[in-house]
Design a protein around this motif. Structure first.
Motif, mmCIF file in Angstrom:
data_model
loop_
_atom_site.group_PDB
_atom_site.id
_atom_site.type_symbol
_atom_site.label_atom_id
_atom_site.label_comp_id
_atom_site.label_asym_id
_atom_site.label_seq_id
_atom_site.Cartn_x
_atom_site.Cartn_y
_atom_site.Cartn_z
ATOM 1 N N GLY A 62 22.214 6.242 30.647
ATOM 2 C CA GLY A 62 22.142 4.811 30.371
ATOM 3 C C GLY A 62 23.255 4.340 29.461
ATOM 4 N N LYS A 63 23.651 5.172 28.510
ATOM 5 C CA LYS A 63 24.688 4.785 27.557
ATOM 6 C C LYS A 63 26.004 5.520 27.791
ATOM 7 N N LEU A 64 26.011 6.422 28.783
ATOM 8 C CA LEU A 64 27.195 7.217 29.120
ATOM 9 C C LEU A 64 27.725 7.984 27.920
ATOM 10 N N ALA B 127 9.999 9.519 9.683
ATOM 11 C CA ALA B 127 10.207 10.722 10.490
ATOM 12 C C ALA B 127 11.512 10.615 11.255
ATOM 13 N N VAL B 128 12.119 11.766 11.519
ATOM 14 C CA VAL B 128 13.331 11.858 12.332
ATOM 15 C C VAL B 128 13.198 13.074 13.222
ATOM 16 N N LEU B 129 13.596 12.921 14.469
ATOM 17 C CA LEU B 129 13.630 14.041 15.400
ATOM 18 C C LEU B 129 14.945 13.956 16.152
ATOM 19 N N VAL B 130 15.704 15.042 16.202
ATOM 20 C CA VAL B 130 16.973 15.071 16.923
ATOM 21 C C VAL B 130 16.794 15.922 18.168
ATOM 22 N N THR B 131 17.163 15.351 19.321
ATOM 23 C CA THR B 131 17.068 16.057 20.597
ATOM 24 C C THR B 131 18.402 15.923 21.314
ATOM 25 N N SER B 132 18.533 16.587 22.448
ATOM 26 C CA SER B 132 19.717 16.352 23.264
ATOM 27 C C SER B 132 19.628 14.920 23.775
ATOM 28 N N ALA B 133 20.767 14.305 24.101
ATOM 29 C CA ALA B 133 20.764 12.911 24.544
ATOM 30 C C ALA B 133 19.935 12.739 25.804
ATOM 31 N N TRP B 134 19.837 13.781 26.612
ATOM 32 C CA TRP B 134 19.005 13.720 27.809
ATOM 33 C C TRP B 134 17.605 14.141 27.404
ATOM 34 N N SER B 135 16.737 13.162 27.197
ATOM 35 C CA SER B 135 15.361 13.449 26.793
ATOM 36 C C SER B 135 14.446 13.268 27.979
ATOM 37 N N ASP C 165 0.862 -1.176 0.000
ATOM 38 C CA ASP C 165 0.000 0.000 0.000
ATOM 39 C C ASP C 165 0.906 1.238 0.000
ATOM 40 N N PRO C 166 0.587 2.289 -0.745
ATOM 41 C CA PRO C 166 1.463 3.479 -0.784
ATOM 42 C C PRO C 166 1.689 4.115 0.587
ATOM 43 N N GLU C 167 0.678 4.066 1.450
ATOM 44 C CA GLU C 167 0.814 4.648 2.794
ATOM 45 C C GLU C 167 1.005 3.528 3.812
ATOM 46 N N PRO C 168 2.037 3.623 4.648
ATOM 47 C CA PRO C 168 2.286 2.566 5.627
ATOM 48 C C PRO C 168 1.218 2.521 6.717
ATOM 49 N N ARG C 169 0.953 1.323 7.204
ATOM 50 C CA ARG C 169 0.006 1.146 8.298
ATOM 51 C C ARG C 169 0.700 0.672 9.560
ATOM 52 N N ALA C 170 1.970 0.357 9.454
ATOM 53 C CA ALA C 170 2.744 -0.091 10.612
ATOM 54 C C ALA C 170 4.137 0.511 10.510
ATOM 55 N N GLY C 171 4.779 0.667 11.635
ATOM 56 C CA GLY C 171 6.111 1.236 11.640
ATOM 57 C C GLY C 171 6.877 0.821 12.875
ATOM 58 N N VAL C 172 8.139 1.151 12.875
ATOM 59 C CA VAL C 172 9.018 0.845 13.987
ATOM 60 C C VAL C 172 9.618 2.159 14.482
ATOM 61 N N ILE C 173 9.577 2.346 15.785
ATOM 62 C CA ILE C 173 10.113 3.553 16.400
ATOM 63 C C ILE C 173 11.351 3.162 17.198
ATOM 64 N N ASP C 174 12.429 3.906 17.042
ATOM 65 C CA ASP C 174 13.649 3.615 17.782
ATOM 66 C C ASP C 174 14.443 4.907 17.961
ATOM 67 N N SER C 175 15.438 4.851 18.829
ATOM 68 C CA SER C 175 16.307 6.014 19.026
ATOM 69 C C SER C 175 17.736 5.538 19.183
ATOM 70 N N GLN C 176 18.664 6.457 18.942
ATOM 71 C CA GLN C 176 20.086 6.152 19.026
ATOM 72 C C GLN C 176 20.804 7.369 19.595
ATOM 73 N N SER C 177 21.617 7.145 20.621
ATOM 74 C CA SER C 177 22.424 8.223 21.186
ATOM 75 C C SER C 177 23.742 8.290 20.432
ATOM 76 N N GLY D 181 5.121 -0.226 17.640
ATOM 77 C CA GLY D 181 6.557 -0.009 17.474
ATOM 78 C C GLY D 181 7.320 -0.546 18.646
ATOM 79 N N SER D 182 8.624 -0.663 18.465
ATOM 80 C CA SER D 182 9.466 -1.123 19.561
ATOM 81 C C SER D 182 9.791 0.037 20.468
ATOM 82 N N SER D 183 10.167 -0.282 21.694
ATOM 83 C CA SER D 183 10.549 0.800 22.602
ATOM 84 C C SER D 183 11.931 1.273 22.254
ATOM 85 N N PRO D 184 12.196 2.557 22.467
ATOM 86 C CA PRO D 184 13.511 3.112 22.150
ATOM 87 C C PRO D 184 14.586 2.472 22.996
ATOM 88 N N THR D 185 15.772 2.378 22.427
ATOM 89 C CA THR D 185 16.903 1.819 23.174
ATOM 90 C C THR D 185 17.816 2.912 23.626
#
Length: 120
Positions: free
Chosen positions: A64-66, A84-92, A35-47, A116-120
């Protein structure tokens, strides 16, 4: 300012960069038989570590990751295509999952119904 950056800035300011990205993503999904528009996705984060030249107001410490730096929150569809992408300070605060969910809901209108999965 060079001519290439001038074009990029003009396209960005008029929303064309996002439009091009969205059109390409839809086309790739259709070619994959999806389908052109997604109905499921995965959410994650990386420091990621930030250079000393990065302003202290946009950096933070991830206990947590020092890591002293920034955190990238990404939402991808089931094919791994960026939504989508969102950049924040490592301390969220209050939590990374809340920030990542905000990134999803800001950029993706159907984000509330995703799993989605929980952020790591």
């Amino acid at each position: 300012m060079g001519p290439v950056y001038a074009f990029f800035r003009r396209w960005r300011d008029h929303g064309l960069v996002r439009e091009f990205h969205d059109r390409l993503r839809r086309k790739i999904r259709e070619q994959a038989g999806r389908d052109p528009e997604p109905r499921a996705g995965v959410i994650d984060s990386q420091s990621v570590k930030a250079d000393a030249a990065v302003g202290a107001d946009s950096r933070g410490f991830d206990g947590g990751k020092l890591i002293n730096g920034r955190k990238r929150h990404a939402v991808v569809d089931t094919l791994g295509l960026l939504l989508a992408v969102l950049v924040t300070s490592a301390w969220s605060w209050p939590s990374s999952s809340a920030v990542t969910t905000r990134a999803a809901s800001t950029c993706c209108p159907s984000a509330g119904s995703w799993s989605g999965s929980s952020p790591t």
